[in-house]
Scaffold this motif. Structure first.
Motif, short mmCIF file in Angstrom:
data_model
loop_
_atom_site.label_atom_id
_atom_site.label_comp_id
_atom_site.label_asym_id
_atom_site.label_seq_id
_atom_site.Cartn_x
_atom_site.Cartn_y
_atom_site.Cartn_z
N VAL A 106 0.86 -1.19 0.00
CA VAL A 106 0.00 0.00 0.00
C VAL A 106 0.89 1.24 0.00
O VAL A 106 1.79 1.35 0.84
N LEU A 107 0.64 2.13 -0.95
CA LEU A 107 1.35 3.41 -1.03
C LEU A 107 0.33 4.53 -0.88
O LEU A 107 -0.65 4.57 -1.62
N PHE A 108 0.57 5.44 0.06
CA PHE A 108 -0.30 6.61 0.21
C PHE A 108 0.26 7.77 -0.59
O PHE A 108 1.43 7.76 -0.99
N HIS A 109 -0.57 8.79 -0.79
CA HIS A 109 -0.21 9.92 -1.64
C HIS A 109 1.11 10.57 -1.22
O HIS A 109 1.47 10.60 -0.05
N GLY A 110 1.82 11.05 -2.23
CA GLY A 110 3.08 11.74 -1.99
C GLY A 110 4.27 10.84 -1.71
O GLY A 110 5.37 11.34 -1.48
N ALA A 111 4.10 9.54 -1.74
CA ALA A 111 5.22 8.63 -1.48
C ALA A 111 6.16 8.60 -2.68
O ALA A 111 5.73 8.65 -3.83
N THR A 112 7.46 8.51 -2.39
CA THR A 112 8.47 8.45 -3.43
C THR A 112 9.36 7.24 -3.20
O THR A 112 9.89 7.04 -2.11
N LEU A 113 9.51 6.43 -4.24
CA LEU A 113 10.49 5.34 -4.26
C LEU A 113 11.55 5.81 -5.24
O LEU A 113 11.51 5.51 -6.43
N GLY A 114 12.47 6.61 -4.75
CA GLY A 114 13.40 7.32 -5.62
C GLY A 114 14.85 6.97 -5.41
O GLY A 114 15.21 6.21 -4.52
N GLY A 115 15.66 7.60 -6.24
CA GLY A 115 17.10 7.41 -6.16
C GLY A 115 17.75 8.57 -5.45
O GLY A 115 17.14 9.60 -5.18
N LYS A 116 19.04 8.40 -5.15
CA LYS A 116 19.80 9.50 -4.58
C LYS A 116 21.15 9.64 -5.26
O LYS A 116 21.99 10.40 -4.82
N ALA A 117 21.36 8.91 -6.35
CA ALA A 117 22.60 8.99 -7.11
C ALA A 117 22.26 9.04 -8.60
O ALA A 117 21.30 8.43 -9.05
N MET A 118 23.07 9.77 -9.33
CA MET A 118 22.86 9.90 -10.78
C MET A 118 23.82 8.97 -11.52
O MET A 118 24.76 9.41 -12.17
N ARG A 119 23.58 7.67 -11.38
CA ARG A 119 24.40 6.68 -12.06
C ARG A 119 23.52 5.53 -12.51
O ARG A 119 22.40 5.38 -12.07
N ARG A 120 24.06 4.73 -13.40
CA ARG A 120 23.31 3.55 -13.86
C ARG A 120 23.36 2.46 -12.81
O ARG A 120 24.17 2.50 -11.90
N GLY A 121 22.48 1.48 -12.95
CA GLY A 121 22.45 0.37 -12.01
C GLY A 121 21.32 0.53 -11.01
O GLY A 121 20.49 1.43 -11.12
N LYS A 122 21.28 -0.34 -10.04
CA LYS A 122 20.22 -0.35 -9.02
C LYS A 122 20.36 0.90 -8.16
O LYS A 122 21.32 1.05 -7.42
N ARG A 123 19.39 1.79 -8.26
CA ARG A 123 19.45 3.05 -7.51
C ARG A 123 18.14 3.40 -6.82
O ARG A 123 18.01 4.48 -6.24
N HIS A 124 17.16 2.50 -6.86
CA HIS A 124 15.87 2.72 -6.22
C HIS A 124 15.59 1.59 -5.23
O HIS A 124 16.19 0.53 -5.31
N PRO A 125 14.65 1.80 -4.31
CA PRO A 125 14.42 0.80 -3.26
C PRO A 125 13.72 -0.47 -3.72
O PRO A 125 13.11 -0.52 -4.78
N THR A 126 13.82 -1.48 -2.86
CA THR A 126 13.10 -2.74 -3.01
C THR A 126 12.20 -2.89 -1.80
O THR A 126 12.67 -2.84 -0.66
N LEU A 127 10.90 -3.06 -2.04
CA LEU A 127 9.92 -3.23 -0.97
C LEU A 127 9.44 -4.68 -0.97
O LEU A 127 9.08 -5.21 -2.03
N GLY A 128 9.43 -5.30 0.19
CA GLY A 128 8.94 -6.67 0.32
C GLY A 128 7.42 -6.72 0.26
O GLY A 128 6.74 -5.71 0.03
N ASP A 129 6.87 -7.87 0.49
CA ASP A 129 5.41 -8.07 0.47
C ASP A 129 4.77 -7.43 1.70
O ASP A 129 5.32 -7.45 2.80
N GLY A 130 3.57 -6.87 1.50
CA GLY A 130 2.78 -6.35 2.60
C GLY A 130 3.30 -5.08 3.24
O GLY A 130 2.91 -4.74 4.35
#
Length: 194
Positions: A106-130
């Motif tokens: 569940v994501l509520f309004h205004g939530a960001t799953l964002g990056g903090k680096a300007m590079r290629r590769g895995k730069r965003h979060p991983t959220l588990g189940d529930g």
């Protein structure tokens, strides 16, 4: 043909997930017609399928941007979203390219799953189940949020959050999840879905 039926089952699951998680939702028809979070997830599912074909990547991005303009929810078509994602209210949601979201999130309004680096590769979060992500929360970088974790409203998460924990504050501090949480899912009356 089997792919089409499977796709339609996933879309139906999205409807039921929104209906089950939002006490304000009265009917499945209302959810299908009036919930921008559901519309954004459905469009993402089409754009993601397009993204898997290299020749369709530009049209996939254009579709995602059109949906962003219509709903206020930006989901990169390369992100990996699980089943039964519910986006409540939705305005201002951002899900980055390398984000991975588990099932029943569940994501509520205004939530960001964002990056903090300007590079290629895995730069965003991983959220588990529930996982539940509160309004205005920012989860930044390639962090991991474990199954059943809760992220408080306006929290800024820059470190991993263990399964079942609650993270609150700026920067977020991990706390133990209470034994009896008001957000714990319960079995509802099946008659609600008729």
């Amino acid at each position: 043909m089997e792919h089409l039926w499977r796709f339609l089952r996933v879309l139906r699951e999205d409807l039921y997930a929104a209906r089950r998680r939002d006490p304000a939702a009265r009917t499945l028809l209302e959810v299908a017609l009036a919930y921008p979070g559901v519309h954004a997830v459905w469009a993402y599912r089409v754009a993601h399928r397009m993204w898997r074909e290299p020749a369709l990547r530009l049209p996939a991005r254009l579709l995602s941007q059109a949906v962003r303009a219509a709903t206020g929810i930006e989901i990169h078509p390369a992100a990996l979203l699980g089943r039964r994602l519910f986006i409540d209210h939705g305005m201002g949601i951002v899900i980055g390219e390398t984000a991975v979201v588990g099932d029943d999130v569940v994501l509520f309004h205004g939530a960001t799953l964002g990056g903090k680096a300007m590079r290629r590769g895995k730069r965003h979060p991983t959220l588990g189940d529930g996982v539940v992500v509160g309004a205005g929360a920012k989860i930044l970088g390639p962090v991991w949020v474990g199954d059943g974790a809760q992220i408080g409203a306006n929290a800024v998460v820059v470190k991993d959050v263990p399964a079942g924990a609650t993270a609150v504050g700026v920067p977020a501090v991990v706390r133990s999840r209470p034994v009896a949480s008001p957000l714990t899912e319960h079995v509802e009356d099946p008659a609600l879905y008729i």
